[in-house]
Scaffold this motif. Structure first.
Motif, PDB file in Angstrom:
ATOM      1  N   LEU A   1       0.843  -1.193   0.000  1.00 33.72           N
ATOM      2  CA  LEU A   1       0.000   0.000   0.000  1.00 33.72           C
ATOM      3  C   LEU A   1       0.880   1.245   0.000  1.00 33.72           C
ATOM      4  CD1 LEU A   1      -2.751  -0.880   2.640  1.00 33.72           C
ATOM      5  CD2 LEU A   1      -2.849  -1.123   0.151  1.00 33.72           C
ATOM      6  N   HIS A   2       0.596   2.170  -0.904  1.00 32.29           N
ATOM      7  CA  HIS A   2       1.439   3.348  -1.032  1.00 32.29           C
ATOM      8  C   HIS A   2       0.738   4.566  -0.455  1.00 32.29           C
ATOM      9  CE1 HIS A   2       4.422   1.225  -3.362  1.00 32.29           C
ATOM     10  NE2 HIS A   2       3.492   0.787  -4.184  1.00 32.29           N
ATOM     11  N   HIS A   3       1.318   5.070   0.625  1.00 32.73           N
ATOM     12  CA  HIS A   3       0.854   6.310   1.235  1.00 32.73           C
ATOM     13  C   HIS A   3       1.289   7.474   0.326  1.00 32.73           C
ATOM     14  CE1 HIS A   3      -0.251   8.938   4.546  1.00 32.73           C
ATOM     15  NE2 HIS A   3       0.902   9.570   4.401  1.00 32.73           N
ATOM     16  N   PRO A   4       0.499   8.516   0.064  1.00 32.92           N
ATOM     17  CA  PRO A   4      -0.725   8.900   0.785  1.00 32.92           C
ATOM     18  C   PRO A   4      -2.042   8.409   0.161  1.00 32.92           C
ATOM     19  CG  PRO A   4      -0.021  10.703  -0.565  1.00 32.92           C
ATOM     20  CD  PRO A   4       0.987   9.618  -0.794  1.00 32.92           C
ATOM     21  N   GLU A   5      -1.973   7.601  -0.920  1.00 33.78           N
ATOM     22  CA  GLU A   5      -3.228   7.080  -1.469  1.00 33.78           C
ATOM     23  C   GLU A   5      -3.938   6.200  -0.446  1.00 33.78           C
ATOM     24  OE1 GLU A   5      -4.794   4.240  -5.163  1.00 33.78           O
ATOM     25  OE2 GLU A   5      -2.662   4.749  -4.973  1.00 33.78           O
ATOM     26  N   PHE A   6      -3.143   5.498   0.344  1.00 34.57           N
ATOM     27  CA  PHE A   6      -3.680   4.635   1.394  1.00 34.57           C
ATOM     28  C   PHE A   6      -3.067   5.040   2.731  1.00 34.57           C
ATOM     29  CE2 PHE A   6      -3.982   1.999  -2.436  1.00 34.57           C
ATOM     30  CZ  PHE A   6      -5.292   1.548  -2.339  1.00 34.57           C
ATOM     31  N   PRO A   7      -3.705   4.656   3.842  1.00 40.93           N
ATOM     32  CA  PRO A   7      -3.073   4.901   5.143  1.00 40.93           C
ATOM     33  C   PRO A   7      -1.845   4.016   5.297  1.00 40.93           C
ATOM     34  CG  PRO A   7      -4.995   3.499   5.409  1.00 40.93           C
ATOM     35  CD  PRO A   7      -5.005   3.949   3.969  1.00 40.93           C
ATOM     36  N   GLU A   8      -0.931   4.426   6.150  1.00 42.80           N
ATOM     37  CA  GLU A   8       0.297   3.657   6.398  1.00 42.80           C
ATOM     38  C   GLU A   8       0.032   2.613   7.482  1.00 42.80           C
ATOM     39  OE1 GLU A   8       4.570   3.353   5.540  1.00 42.80           O
ATOM     40  OE2 GLU A   8       2.928   4.443   4.612  1.00 42.80           O
ATOM     41  N   PRO A   9       0.157   1.317   7.165  1.00 43.06           N
ATOM     42  CA  PRO A   9      -0.080   0.288   8.183  1.00 43.06           C
ATOM     43  C   PRO A   9       1.040   0.275   9.227  1.00 43.06           C
ATOM     44  CG  PRO A   9      -0.294  -0.609   5.957  1.00 43.06           C
ATOM     45  CD  PRO A   9       0.367   0.723   5.836  1.00 43.06           C
ATOM     46  N   LEU A  10       0.674   0.248  10.497  1.00 38.60           N
ATOM     47  CA  LEU A  10       1.613   0.087  11.602  1.00 38.60           C
ATOM     48  C   LEU A  10       1.145  -1.073  12.466  1.00 38.60           C
ATOM     49  CD1 LEU A  10       2.238   3.767  12.854  1.00 38.60           C
ATOM     50  CD2 LEU A  10       3.537   2.477  11.146  1.00 38.60           C
ATOM     51  N   GLY A  11       2.089  -1.796  13.019  1.00 41.72           N
ATOM     52  CA  GLY A  11       1.760  -2.950  13.844  1.00 41.72           C
ATOM     53  C   GLY A  11       2.391  -4.204  13.266  1.00 41.72           C
ATOM     54  N   VAL A  12       1.854  -5.353  13.639  1.00 31.94           N
ATOM     55  CA  VAL A  12       2.392  -6.638  13.194  1.00 31.94           C
ATOM     56  C   VAL A  12       1.730  -7.021  11.868  1.00 31.94           C
ATOM     57  CG1 VAL A  12       2.700  -9.075  13.744  1.00 31.94           C
ATOM     58  CG2 VAL A  12       2.803  -7.362  15.569  1.00 31.94           C
ATOM     59  N   PHE A  13       2.526  -7.104  10.817  1.00 28.74           N
ATOM     60  CA  PHE A  13       2.027  -7.517   9.510  1.00 28.74           C
ATOM     61  C   PHE A  13       1.850  -9.031   9.445  1.00 28.74           C
ATOM     62  CE2 PHE A  13       3.482  -3.357   8.604  1.00 28.74           C
ATOM     63  CZ  PHE A  13       3.016  -2.947   7.369  1.00 28.74           C
ATOM     64  N   TYR A  14       2.845  -9.753   9.991  1.00 26.96           N
ATOM     65  CA  TYR A  14       2.860 -11.206   9.781  1.00 26.96           C
ATOM     66  C   TYR A  14       3.658 -11.885  10.887  1.00 26.96           C
ATOM     67  CZ  TYR A  14       3.721 -15.698   7.457  1.00 26.96           C
ATOM     68  OH  TYR A  14       3.788 -17.036   7.154  1.00 26.96           O
ATOM     69  N   ARG A  15       3.219 -13.095  11.250  1.00 25.23           N
ATOM     70  CA  ARG A  15       4.012 -13.947  12.137  1.00 25.23           C
ATOM     71  C   ARG A  15       3.692 -15.406  11.864  1.00 25.23           C
ATOM     72  NH1 ARG A  15       3.096 -12.393  18.088  1.00 25.23           N
ATOM     73  NH2 ARG A  15       1.617 -10.757  17.566  1.00 25.23           N
ATOM     74  N   GLU A  16       4.682 -16.244  12.021  1.00 25.97           N
ATOM     75  CA  GLU A  16       4.496 -17.697  11.901  1.00 25.97           C
ATOM     76  C   GLU A  16       5.507 -18.407  12.795  1.00 25.97           C
ATOM     77  OE1 GLU A  16       6.303 -20.089   8.679  1.00 25.97           O
ATOM     78  OE2 GLU A  16       6.499 -18.176   7.596  1.00 25.97           O
ATOM     79  N   ASP A  17       5.168 -19.630  13.179  1.00 27.52           N
ATOM     80  CA  ASP A  17       6.070 -20.455  13.966  1.00 27.52           C
ATOM     81  C   ASP A  17       6.858 -21.357  13.030  1.00 27.52           C
ATOM     82  OD1 ASP A  17       5.285 -19.469  16.462  1.00 27.52           O
ATOM     83  OD2 ASP A  17       3.536 -20.805  16.504  1.00 27.52           O
ATOM     84  N   ARG A  18       8.177 -21.324  13.169  1.00 20.71           N
ATOM     85  CA  ARG A  18       9.055 -22.151  12.352  1.00 20.71           C
ATOM     86  C   ARG A  18      10.307 -22.440  13.178  1.00 20.71           C
ATOM     87  NH1 ARG A  18      10.195 -19.124   7.298  1.00 20.71           N
ATOM     88  NH2 ARG A  18      12.368 -18.908   7.905  1.00 20.71           N
TER      89      ARG A  18
END
Length: 347
Positions: A284-301
């Motif tokens: 997602l490209h700001h400023p067309e979209f809001p800027e995501p903050l936080g955890v995008f992804y997690r997995e157990d490996r």
């Protein structure tokens, strides 16, 4: 016999006696304070905590933590981290790097520590500029950026650290800002993760790139420009929480809740285990979209050091512990006969 209780540590216990020498107003101060609070809450001792950095303003970090640490080589912190974790997997290791250190000379090393899933908390301070060397453009600088090394504007398209981390196989990928209320929460989640946690932190360089993230950190603009990612919750943002993201076909769009009958049920819901969704959010490209903050992804490996230990154990079981002398004399060997110390080999 009574059990010895470890002392409860506070943030101040992790502050070293060194004078913190960043420019007044630098965003690194806020990150340092957040990290000291977080490591105090993890329950790890100072003796079992290590901070490893490369080169750059951010890489002064180990000096300011009352723990063990390395101020290592430009871009090579991942190699030091990997060696340390394989040698002593029980250590709580944090790696501090910047957009130049981590994605210019250190870009190749960054990819490999992520795909190997070494158990380390990686903090990438992204100020979109080279600060320590006085204001040259960096791998994350915007196209057209005018700096001392690009007086007519940078021709390079910037690297997106989140996209790179996801593509490299990172098992925990997140983003925050130096001033954000959620920075400590993101770092806490990263510290709980077993594997390579990658946290990009937008950090203001008030000398060479001041205000680069003002629309994401300013109290009058933040809410309309930031999308806080929360697992299992709809993607809502805006000062009045009246905007959101939904999919039309396979394309995201910004909508206003209530208009055209749009409700929260129509929005995208965040799923930290969905790699495809995380990749879309990273694009997602700001400023067309809001800027995501936080955890995008997690997995157990399984972590890299765990797999190394398992492989060593398997080898010992099959071939015995062995000795260094056996190792030196293993495999193909040869003997030089008829050697003359003055004239070398002779017939």
């Amino acid at each position: 016999m009574s059990e010895t209780k470890l002392p409860v540590l506070k943030a101040k216990d992790f502050a070293s006696d060194q004078e913190v020498r960043w420019c007044p107003g630098c965003g690194d101060y806020a990150i340092l304070n957040a990290v000291q609070r977080v490591v105090a809450q993890t329950g790890h001792s100072r003796e079992n905590t290590v901070f490893i950095s490369g080169i750059g303003c951010s890489s002064r970090f180990p000096y300011y933590m009352s723990t063990y640490g390395f101020h290592s080589i430009h871009g090579r912190a991942p190699g030091f981290v990997t060696g340390l974790k394989v040698a002593n997997p029980e250590l709580d290791v944090w790696m501090v790097t910047g957009d130049g250190d981590g994605f210019s000379i250190g870009g190749n090393h960054m990819m490999h520590i992520l795909r190997r899933n070494v158990d380390v908390n990686i903090m990438l301070f992204n100020n979109r500029i080279y600060g320590l060397t006085k204001g040259q453009y960096s791998p994350t600088s915007e196209q057209g950026k005018k700096t001392k090394s690009t007086p007519m504007g940078s021709l390079d398209f910037p690297i997106d650290p989140i996209q790179v981390a996801l593509a490299a196989g990172g098992t925990f990928v997140a983003r925050s800002t130096d001033k954000d209320r959620g920075l400590a929460d993101v770092l806490t989640e990263a510290s709980k993760h077993r594997g390579s946690s990658f946290c990009e932190i937008y950090q203001n360089c008030n000398i060479f790139n001041d205000g680069a993230f003002e629309d994401l950190t300013g109290k009058d603009t933040r809410e309309d420009n930031v999308l806080y990612l929360e697992h299992g919750k709809p993607m809502v943002f805006g000062k009045n929480s009246d905007k959101g993201l939904r999919l039309i076909g396979n394309r995201p769009e910004v909508v206003t809740l209530g208009e055209g009958g749009v409700s929260e049920d129509d929005l995208l819901f965040h799923d930290e285990t969905n790699h495809a969704l995380a990749t879309m959010l990273a694009c997602l490209h700001h400023p067309e979209f809001p800027e995501p903050l936080g955890v995008f992804y997690r997995e157990d490996r399984p972590t890299y050091e765990t797999l190394v230990a398992d492989q060593v154990a398997e080898a010992k079981e099959k071939r015995g512990a062995g000795t260094l002398d056996d190792l030196f004399n293993a495999g193909d060997t040869y003997v030089l006969e008829g050697a003359d110390s003055n004239h070398g080999l002779h017939d």
